[in-house]
Design an enzyme around this catalytic site. Structure first.
Site, mmCIF file in Angstrom:
data_model
loop_
_atom_site.group_PDB
_atom_site.id
_atom_site.type_symbol
_atom_site.label_atom_id
_atom_site.label_comp_id
_atom_site.label_asym_id
_atom_site.label_seq_id
_atom_site.Cartn_x
_atom_site.Cartn_y
_atom_site.Cartn_z
ATOM 1 C CG ASP B 118 56.597 -74.531 49.962
ATOM 2 O OD1 ASP B 118 56.864 -75.454 50.765
ATOM 3 O OD2 ASP B 118 57.229 -73.467 49.937
ATOM 4 C CD GLU B 183 62.003 -75.153 53.001
ATOM 5 O OE1 GLU B 183 63.111 -75.038 53.549
ATOM 6 O OE2 GLU B 183 61.872 -75.197 51.757
#
Lengths: 495, 495
Positions: B118, B183
């Site tokens: 991400d 994250e």
């Protein structure tokens, strides 16, 4: 031959002076849906003057307004008012100003109607229940950006003239229009245009009417004052680009911390402006003013519940009205350049620009406010000993305006309200700014009246702006009637 | 028969233990363009975990990573980690976690590589020179959101395994992958997944490697600590909708003024955190640490010029490194709900939410920080006597992490760096947060190393993020080499 000639003359006088209110009002009522459709077409144009990407829409809006007036046979001009300089130095064409004239009879008074067709920004995701650019009728309220501010009032004035035309009734006064497209960002270029046309377009104007405001309650109102507005950008710039707050947090003096620090010195929690010199410049409240405020119909509790707060800055009527009408205030609107989306982002913004404004009142002067704010913020910033750079600019400097409510123009207004609504209007001031009022006053020396038709709860500049059908339609009747009342002033003054 | 059998056995041993670095490095060099194309494909997916509207892209990103590992013959799982609750109470599916396994030889060590795919938000108009989702090569730098954080490092690990496979070389260790997609917003759901799989997927893992960080200079580095992050939302809510600052300015106590007021009490101009209890919790700087910082290759002036500032919070190396690595700091990221666009808007925002975070360090505890910040802000807010409502929430609470640099895992890292780059690595800490390091440590009890391949100037979380071809390609070689070095640890410990 003598009698018939006299008869003809009397007939002519009659056709000029007999005000056929009932027919005109019926015409308006029967054209309600046409008026709503016209408003729908205008609201559909996203004429946001603060967003340079919307400039083509804004140009289209001006052309649309001009074309409507042309089709009514008006003498229409699209006046080029030049360019604006963007913060990056680029030049951008300003929207042309639409001027129009209906009637040219020097024996009549000439009324000049001012309005604007640009709007504040609006996005569905700001919290609108409907698409802000698709006029939506919900129980008699017409929701859409610009519906009340100021597209419906401008259309109501146009429809007022159109009604006289449609019924083959002569306009009781000559009517001129000045319609601009930069009002929401400070009427850039309009002052110069008014100065330039003072001795041409404006030379035969007797009275100026502005309907860019709203009532205070359900009672119609006439407005005799507005606050000015000094709008500031305070930019703090540090690193050359945004930084990861984990990697650089602790190493750099963050521009955002500096900006928050100086913004916090503008106004106290209780609303006291902390910038030296501002409060001292304000004209003291007179006993007469205090008395006027006391007499105004205004329900503080209703106002609270409309705003949706339990407590206001002042909880009695006079203090409250005084602080939205005749005392200055500071509002911090937001910060450009920082993270403003939903979610979490761990960024140290490199350059952040706060937007705040000071509503100013007599006897404050924008040039002085600019100096006071700039000097103050730089002195506060200097105390932080930050290596970042502060730049303070005043991007709007609009003066307040104040009229004499005993002027015949206001008497005419009271009579028109009485006729259409069968009640007396409140005499009110406006917390917002209609800078053009002051400019008209200063440049043309003409008398000005503000005659609002917007409702007290129209939500100008906020989500779910609306104009009620009632105000739109009855407002059109008010304007029709007012043109006639103003023509009576002439008789009075010529008597 | 005796000699040939022995010979065969020796051959087998040889094929396992002889590390053919030259062939592997050549393979990597000759596949550089393939690696760049793979990165281009991944960067093109706007896998912004903070933007719920991008969740479908994020799901697609996880599937793309899983598919790549499947095609390499890995045993791949897409682990459902449940849903997240949005501020409005709605539930949203979290991106699945990709796990994969290559090799299952119990005589070898098992290395588990952690990474995330991400990214932080990025928009062209934030100031990117190129489209952030179209990987663009400018003089050997590959620009794109997520290029360095963390897509290229994840791909480099995958390519490292692929290189062994392509050359028919046995992997010197078993390799597992854990790749997540949350994250950037706090690894929502991952902790629970690690706890749940502690005795299954993680049971045979010996070492965990994380490459979600960067070098400090042009010298390669090994990272032995990170700061934590407590990310807060402070929401002040007043009127029920946005208000026109002209009409209502002076009447309402503006949420923005309140918010600015409380934000200004978080940190002093000189960087001192003003929240009671925070500074007292920080572990004191030891003489040994001070000595380590002194020895690190770090040019403060170069750092300044890279950041683009004349002055930093601390202008000597040790203080500066200490304040980005082992002292807490407060960053104010921005305000949601206020006016944040270009131009001027005269609005009183009804609800404004500040986003700020505190980078935390040993021995601070997120639960305590949450209480300290919440109590403090409420006490500061109470003093303002505002009728508005304050809500403080901690949306991320990630702990710091610290490793022992004398562990064999770090010795193996030093050897690998020496082989590929012919120099010794810096031993550094990371100001940012890799929360998962701490979770792995707490839950699995395994040893962890952070082995960055990102450059010191990659612009993580900011505009124009990039990964250099050099770091990407040499980094792939480093990972290939490191797998071999880790296999040597086994020999050492079994001796």
């Amino acid at each position: 031959m003598y009698l018939p000639v006299l008869f003809s003359i009397l007939l002519v006088i009659s056709s000029v002076h007999t005000f056929q209110y009932t027919e005109l009002a019926q015409y308006v009522d029967s054209h309600q849906e046409d008026y709503v459709e016209a408003l729908r077409d205008w609201v559909a144009i996203e004429s946001d003057s603060s967003n340079i990407l919307r400039r083509p829409d804004l140009h289209r809006m001006m052309e649309t307004a001009a074309q409507k007036l042309r089709l009514m046979g008006g003498a229409v001009d699209l006046v080029d008012i030049g360019e604006q300089e963007l913060p990056d130095g680029q030049m951008l064409a300003l929207p042309k100003v639409v001027t129009a004239q209906f009637g040219n009879d020097s024996s009549k008074h000439t009324v000049c109607v001012y309005g604007h067709v640009d709007v504040q920004p609006a996005k569905r995701e700001d919290g609108w229940a409907t698409d802000p650019y698709n006029l939506t009728d919900v129980r008699g309220n017409l929701y859409g950006r610009g519906a009340s501010d100021n597209k419906a009032p401008v259309l109501a004035w146009i429809h007022a003239v159109e009604a006289y035309q449609a019924l083959n009734m002569e306009l009781p006064v000559n009517v001129k229009f000045v319609i601009e497209g930069m009002e929401e960002t400070g009427s850039n270029g309009l002052d110069a245009m008014i100065v330039a046309q003072r001795d041409t377009f404006f030379s035969d104007v007797d009275y100026i009417v502005i309907s860019d405001c709203g009532w205070l309650s359900r009672r119609p109102a006439l407005t005799y004052g507005t606050r000015g507005n000094c709008y500031f950008f305070a930019e703090v710039e540090g690193p050359k680009q945004d930084l990861h707050s984990g990697v650089y947090g602790g190493a750099v003096i963050e521009p955002m911390t500096d900006l928050i620090g100086i913004l916090d010195t503008l106004i106290s929690p209780s609303g006291k402006i902390l910038i030296p010199g501002i409060r001292e410049a304000v004209a003291p409240l007179t006993d007469e003013e205090w008395k006027m405020y006391q007499d105004i119909q205004f329900d503080v509790d209703n106002y609270k519940s409309r705003v949706g707060v339990n407590e206001l800055m002042y909880n009695n009527k006079v203090d409250l009205l005084a602080h939205v009408w005749r005392y200055p205030t500071v509002s911090i609107h937001g910060i450009e350049g920082a993270f403003s989306d939903a979610g979490s982002k761990t960024v140290i913004p490199a350059k952040v620009t706060a937007k705040f404004s000071i509503r100013q009142v007599p006897n404050m002067e924008p040039a002085m406010v600019k100096k006071q704010v700039t000097d103050y913020l730089h002195s506060v910033f200097a105390k932080r000993k930050s290596p970042n750079r502060l730049k303070v600019t005043m991007v709007i400097g609009a003066k307040p305006w104040l009229a004499d409510t005993r002027h015949p123009l206001y008497e005419a207004g009271k009579a028109a309200v009485k006729r259409v609504f069968d009640m007396d209007p409140d005499l009110i001031r406006e917390g917002g700014t209609i800078p053009i009022a002051r400019t008209f006053q200063d440049v043309t020396g003409k008398s000005i009246i503000m005659m609002p038709i917007g409702g007290f709860d129209d939500g100008l500049h906020s989500q779910n702006e609306k104009m009620s059908r009632y105000n739109y339609i009855e407002g059109t009747k008010l304007f029709i009637t007012y043109l006639n009342e103003v023509s009576q002033i002439k008789k009075q003054t010529s008597v």
